[in-house]
Design an enzyme around this catalytic site. Structure first.
Site, PDB file in Angstrom:
ATOM      1  N   HIS A 198      -6.584 -32.796  17.523  1.00 48.91           N
ATOM      2  CA  HIS A 198      -5.484 -33.564  17.998  1.00 48.91           C
ATOM      3  C   HIS A 198      -4.163 -32.541  18.512  1.00 48.91           C
ATOM      4  CE1 HIS A 198      -7.286 -37.146  16.614  1.00 48.91           C
ATOM      5  NE2 HIS A 198      -7.685 -36.466  15.715  1.00 48.91           N
ATOM      6  N   GLY A 236      -5.043  -1.586   4.863  1.00 47.61           N
ATOM      7  CA  GLY A 236      -3.958  -2.727   4.517  1.00 47.61           C
ATOM      8  C   GLY A 236      -4.820  -4.027   4.676  1.00 47.61           C
ATOM      9  N   ARG A 237      -5.142  -4.185   5.843  1.00 46.73           N
ATOM     10  CA  ARG A 237      -5.904  -5.513   6.066  1.00 46.73           C
ATOM     11  C   ARG A 237      -7.078  -5.947   5.814  1.00 46.73           C
ATOM     12  NH1 ARG A 237      -5.090  -2.174  10.179  1.00 46.73           N
ATOM     13  NH2 ARG A 237      -6.756  -1.443  11.527  1.00 46.73           N
ATOM     14  N   GLU A 267      10.361  -4.629   4.767  1.00 47.17           N
ATOM     15  CA  GLU A 267      10.472  -6.158   4.237  1.00 47.17           C
ATOM     16  C   GLU A 267      10.247  -6.059   2.719  1.00 47.17           C
ATOM     17  OE1 GLU A 267       8.777  -4.893   6.938  1.00 47.17           O
ATOM     18  OE2 GLU A 267       8.494  -6.545   8.598  1.00 47.17           O
ATOM     19  N   LYS A 286       0.814  -1.034   0.015  1.00 45.82           N
ATOM     20  CA  LYS A 286       0.234  -0.149   0.093  1.00 45.82           C
ATOM     21  C   LYS A 286       0.810   1.220  -0.077  1.00 45.82           C
ATOM     22  CE  LYS A 286      -3.598   2.336   2.733  1.00 45.82           C
ATOM     23  NZ  LYS A 286      -4.433   2.371   3.720  1.00 45.82           N
ATOM     24  N   LYS A 304       8.868  -0.915  14.582  1.00 47.07           N
ATOM     25  CA  LYS A 304       9.324  -0.522  13.202  1.00 47.07           C
ATOM     26  C   LYS A 304      10.373   0.605  13.311  1.00 47.07           C
ATOM     27  CE  LYS A 304       5.321  -0.989  10.095  1.00 47.07           C
ATOM     28  NZ  LYS A 304       4.478  -0.505   9.328  1.00 47.07           N
ATOM     29  N   GLU A 345      -5.435  -6.373  14.493  1.00 47.31           N
ATOM     30  CA  GLU A 345      -4.584  -5.184  14.422  1.00 47.31           C
ATOM     31  C   GLU A 345      -5.924  -3.962  14.385  1.00 47.31           C
ATOM     32  OE1 GLU A 345      -1.248  -4.699  11.496  1.00 47.31           O
ATOM     33  OE2 GLU A 345      -2.740  -3.717  10.352  1.00 47.31           O
TER      34      GLU A 345
HETATM   35  O1  F6P Z   1       3.020  -3.403   9.877  1.00 49.67           O
HETATM   36  C1  F6P Z   1       1.669  -3.478   9.701  1.00 49.67           C
HETATM   37  C2  F6P Z   1       1.228  -3.057   8.196  1.00 49.67           C
HETATM   38  O2  F6P Z   1       1.080  -1.439   8.174  1.00 49.67           O
HETATM   39  C3  F6P Z   1      -0.098  -3.409   7.895  1.00 49.67           C
HETATM   40  O3  F6P Z   1      -1.027  -2.678   8.449  1.00 49.67           O
HETATM   41  C4  F6P Z   1       0.008  -3.645   6.338  1.00 49.67           C
HETATM   42  O4  F6P Z   1      -1.000  -4.415   6.029  1.00 49.67           O
HETATM   43  C5  F6P Z   1       1.357  -4.037   6.354  1.00 49.67           C
HETATM   44  O5  F6P Z   1       2.091  -3.178   7.248  1.00 49.67           O
HETATM   45  C6  F6P Z   1       1.888  -3.998   4.921  1.00 49.67           C
HETATM   46  O6  F6P Z   1       1.856  -2.452   4.657  1.00 49.67           O
HETATM   47  P1  F6P Z   1       2.211  -2.158   2.781  1.00 49.67           P
HETATM   48  O7  F6P Z   1       1.055  -2.717   2.352  1.00 49.67           O
HETATM   49  O8  F6P Z   1       1.976  -0.705   2.856  1.00 49.67           O
HETATM   50  O9  F6P Z   1       3.371  -2.707   2.445  1.00 49.67           O
END
Ligand code: F6P
Length: 556
Positions: free
Chosen positions: A391, A273-274, A219, A213, A516, A360
């Site tokens: 199980h 995002g979620r 990462e 987003k 972060k 979240e």
């Molecule tokens: O660290 C949480 C977050 O901000 C989430 O809310 C989001 O889905 C994810 O990181 C990834 O963010 P992006 O889509 O901006 O890479």
């Protein structure tokens, strides 16, 4: 209720608190014997059956919960979301994931603008692009068709698409349309995840979709650079234009990264995002793998639940009922966790996705007005498909802590197996467990019953099940793209309903920021120590000790 009033100060909240003692005197064994009660504790909509008769609740409880919903202005809050008001107040944004799956002719406004045409512009672009890739008219740098896709993203840019992909993988229609193609997800910055995801792939026939987003997530950007290197080292830098596309709200950064803006698929800041799986975040990778028509069915299923949530009276509104019972379990009965137990292996990634959607969204400590909450909000979600979970952790659910459970069953299996001579199919066997577990939790087993079975006296305490453990059951007709969309939207709206009642902002996530920024401080230190030999400084004793050890040992 004035916007600054906490829900816990309202009369309906207090009445529910007082009602708990009454409920504690009941047992689900008896409540389930009341046929009249059970008759009214089920709802059907669009093929889905919700049975909530195994909640520790009477009809009076349900009425009290509806009063709580009224006190929380739930109806108005749901309307505000659908009307595009800036209900995500700390980020000053609308919350309009419902617009992502709205029909082409729907009208949904954000900031005075109908957003549906923009949504469909991107969907049309995805359809066109995915058909070109799938048909082989879009080829890679060496002229070969791109049959494999690696989607690079994390959190909301990963978990929802992975859930849907996993659920579709054994759907006959999806299998047919995915023939000869692979979809993989690279999320973790761990080099092991990189290795696992590129092993066996050929850059010549691979398309990388970078999904972020913000297009700043550390990462994802590192993984995207790694895959750019993987492609360009074997095919040359110019191959990136044919082998890398992006999904983002930040098209400027997409271009800066080196991806052709024509190959970028937009979404908008009013999509959290979620909550983004129904945007290009999920629709692009899923359309590349399964074709647009399968993916569109998924959107239609979600849209059906959107309409239901908005217009159905609360008594028959599945997400509202689910949300209210979550509040009842967490805030009144004091059960902080919830187990998500789909009796379908295809739904194995439902719990990991809902963990993010729910935790979240609702893991907050202050009200939407910034007032510290005098009660705990949010739920601890976890789960595994049945019967595997049986199980593993069901022992605790049956005889240890009380954990309200969501049992999710499917009437028709995606892949039925009938063994010659067996009357009960594999699916019947699976579903026998689905039906049995909720009754075992509710009814339990008494010492008297054990005595009647001649159980040795010293084993009776160990074999006793107290029962009275709440659950609810969702029965889906089948598990195709449409039903998967329905299930997704039910959970999304349930989480929103909970947040609306608790009076929190379910649509921001400030809690992820501190870690972060500390990681960025550590990253700088590692760089400085490795490149200039600078000493470890500015951390507490414990972290410094670990960092020094890490630097020394990894240099050896
Ligand atoms: O660290 C949480 C977050 O901000 C989430 O809310 C989001 O889905 C994810 O990181 C990834 O963010 P992006 O889509 O901006 O890479």
């Amino acid at each position: 209720m004035a916007s600054s009033t906490l829900i816990s100060d309202t009369q309906p909240w207090k009445e529910l608190k007082a009602h708990v003692d009454e409920i504690k005197k009941t047992h689900l064994r008896d409540l389930l014997g009341d046929v009249k009660r059970c008759e009214s504790m089920a709802v059907e909509f669009d093929g889905i059956l919700l049975d909530y008769s195994r909640q520790q609740a009477t009809l009076e409880t349900v009425n009290k919960l509806f009063k709580l919903a009224e006190a929380a202005s739930l109806k108005q809050k749901i309307n505000s979301m659908y009307n595009g008001e800036h209900i995500n107040s700390t980020e000053n944004r609308s919350v309009l994931h419902v617009a992502l799956r709205a029909p082409r002719d729907a009208v949904i406004h954000s900031d005075g603008k109908n957003v549906v045409p923009e949504v469909w512009k991107v969907l049309d672009k995805i359809q066109e692009f995915s058909e070109r890739v799938r048909s082989g008219s879009w080829v890679g740098a060496t002229g070969k068709a791109l049959k494999d896709v690696v989607a690079v993203g994390i959190g909301g840019s990963f978990l929802g698409p992975l859930f849907v992909h996993t659920a579709l993988q054994t759907d006959p229609e999806a299998i047919e349309s995915a023939r000869g193609r692979q979809l993989r997800f690279l999320a973790n910055v761990d080099p092991i995840d990189v290795a696992r995801n590129i092993t066996g792939l050929n850059p010549e026939t691979t398309l990388v979709v970078v999904v972020s987003k913000t297009f700043t997530t550390a990462e994802t950007m590192l993984n995207a650079r790694t895959l750019r290197e993987w492609i360009s080292s074997s095919l040359g830098l110019s191959a990136v234009a044919k082998h890398m596309v992006a999904v983002s709200t930040n098209l400027t950064l997409v271009e800066k990264f080196g991806i052709d803006p024509n190959n970028a698929f937009a979404f908008w800041d009013w999509v959290g995002g979620r909550y983004s799986v129904c945007s290009a975040v999920g629709v692009l990778p899923l359309s590349l793998q399964y074709g647009f028509s399968v993916t569109e069915k998924f959107l239609k299923g979600a849209s059906s639940i959107d309409q239901h949530t908005r217009s159905e009276p609360f008594e028959r509104n599945i997400p509202v009922l689910l949300g209210l019972f979550s509040i009842w379990n967490v805030s009144f009965l004091g059960y902080p966790a919830r187990a998500i137990l789909p009796y379908s292996q295809a739904l194995e990634k439902l719990a990991p996705h809902i963990q993010q959607v729910s935790m979240e969204s609702n893991g907050k400590g202050v009200s939407i007005d910034g007032v510290p909450l005098p009660f705990e909000a949010g739920e601890i979600d976890f789960g595994e498909p049945g019967t595997n979970g049986q199980h593993s952790f069901y022992q605790l659910i049956h005889q240890g802590r009380i954990i309200p459970c969501d049992f999710i069953g499917v009437v028709k299996s995606q892949q039925p197996v009938y063994l010659k001579g067996e009357v009960v199919s594999n699916h019947d066997e699976l579903m026998s467990n689905f039906f049995a577990q909720s009754d075992a939790l509710a009814n339990g087993k008494t010492p008297k019953e054990l005595q009647n079975e001649n159980v040795a006296p010293h084993l009776i305490p160990h074999k006793t099940f107290s029962g009275n453990r709440p659950s609810l059951s969702l029965l889906l007709p089948s598990l195709n793209a449409y039903n998967i969309g329905q299930l997704l939207a039910i959970y999304e709206h349930r989480v929103a309903v909970e947040g609306f009642i608790w009076g929190i902002n379910s649509f921001d996530q400030w809690g992820v920021e501190l870690g972060k920024s500390l990681a960025s401080q550590v990253r700088k230190q590692l760089n400085a120590s490795r490149t200039k030999g600078e000493p470890v400084e500015g951390f507490n004793f414990s972290t410094s000790r670990m960092l020094k050890r890490y630097l020394k040992a990894s240099a050896d």
